[in-house]
Design an enzyme around this catalytic site. Structure first.
Site, PDB file in Angstrom:
ATOM      1  CG  ASN A 105      35.021 -76.061   1.125  1.00 52.58           C
ATOM      2  OD1 ASN A 105      35.712 -75.359   1.864  1.00 52.58           O
ATOM      3  ND2 ASN A 105      35.445 -76.503  -0.033  1.00 52.58           N
ATOM      4  CG  HIS A 107      48.791 -83.507   4.835  1.00 53.48           C
ATOM      5  ND1 HIS A 107      48.026 -82.622   4.123  1.00 53.48           N
ATOM      6  CD2 HIS A 107      48.573 -84.712   4.267  1.00 53.48           C
ATOM      7  CE1 HIS A 107      47.377 -83.269   3.160  1.00 53.48           C
ATOM      8  NE2 HIS A 107      47.684 -84.541   3.233  1.00 53.48           N
ATOM      9  CG  ASP A 155      46.924 -74.919  11.525  1.00 52.03           C
ATOM     10  OD1 ASP A 155      46.407 -75.677  12.377  1.00 52.03           O
ATOM     11  OD2 ASP A 155      46.266 -74.409  10.589  1.00 52.03           O
ATOM     12  N   GLY A 168      35.916 -77.443   5.148  1.00 47.32           N
ATOM     13  CA  GLY A 168      36.983 -76.554   4.699  1.00 47.32           C
ATOM     14  C   GLY A 168      37.993 -77.191   3.773  1.00 47.32           C
TER      15      GLY A 168
END
Ligand SMILES: [Zn+2]
Length: 241
Positions: free
Chosen positions: A212, A115, A100, A186
């Site tokens: 997390n 990614h 993002d 996370g």
């Protein structure tokens, strides 16, 4: 339980979807995740670029549209502030699985995108010379075509069935080789890449920390410390920035 960042020289942080949750970015895995609603094989697999690229754009184009209004949250800003306040002899590497771009938007500079990025579009043809371009068009109506070779254009992200590209993979290994503080934030601590990264960090003697919402199942012994909760609440508390 505070982390005194001044004690460390090579800080490596791995982040996943949990960091962007408070920015309204939907997670992929988990009970409310994207893959519960959308079939990975239809909407997320690299093979669809050949036979049905429209499906790929239908899903990932939505994420592009979300990013027109999504803002970084306190978790992103805390990590950016850590990097900005280092001494010259300290290094900070942020490795993210998120596509993002919110870490960079918050001010993080040394970011490795494992990614790729949803904010760019590139040609699916590996022999094409078209460079990845910034693109905020969601293309949800029709899969766009390459102006150079006529092939299919795709979001510049790693799809299912694809490997993590060589450059970010190599950059991550290089950073981990000398790290003395490693945090995984996370993301699940028991699957790749967090599971391999923490083992590398442990091997070189780093302090290893898991942050997390969900606990590790089973617990990964390579993590020395575990903090359970939301990234946007835990990170400001852990680092007091
Ligand atoms: Zn092309």
């Amino acid at each position: 339980m505070k982390i005194d960042i001044s004690r460390y020289k090579q800080i490596v942080v791995l982040t996943g979807a949990g960091v962007s949750a408070a920015s309204g970015i939907r997670t992929y895995r988990g009970k409310d995740g994207v893959w519960q609603e959308y079939d990975v094989q239809v909407y997320g697999h690299v093979d669809r670029l050949e036979d049905n690229p429209k499906k790929i754009w239908q899903l990932f184009g939505q994420l592009r549209d979300q990013l027109k209004t999504a803002k970084p949250n306190i978790a992103h800003y805390t990590l950016a502030a850590l990097e900005q306040n280092l001494r010259p002899d300290q290094q900070f590497t942020l490795i993210t699985q998120n596509v993002d771009g919110l870490h960079q938007q918050a001010g993080s500079a040394n970011v490795i995108e494992l990614h790729g990025t949803i904010r760019k579009t590139r040609c699916a043809n590996p022999d094409c010379d078209l460079a990845p371009v910034d693109d905020d068009n969601a293309h949800t109506e029709e899969a766009p075509r390459c102006p150079s070779c006529g092939g299919v254009l795709r979001p510049d992200i790693v799809l299912f069935g694809e490997q993590i590209p060589a450059l970010p993979s190599w950059q991550s290994k290089k950073a981990l080789r000398e790290c003395d503080l490693f945090l995984s934030i996370g993301t699940s601590g028991v699957v790749s890449p967090a599971s391999n990264f923490v083992r590398s960090a442990q091997y070189v003697g780093a302090r290893t920390i898991y942050v997390n919402l969900d606990p590790m199942l089973p617990r990964n012994p390579a993590f020395q410390e575990e903090y359970l909760g939301r990234a946007e609440e835990l990170l400001p508390a852990l680092f007091s920035v």
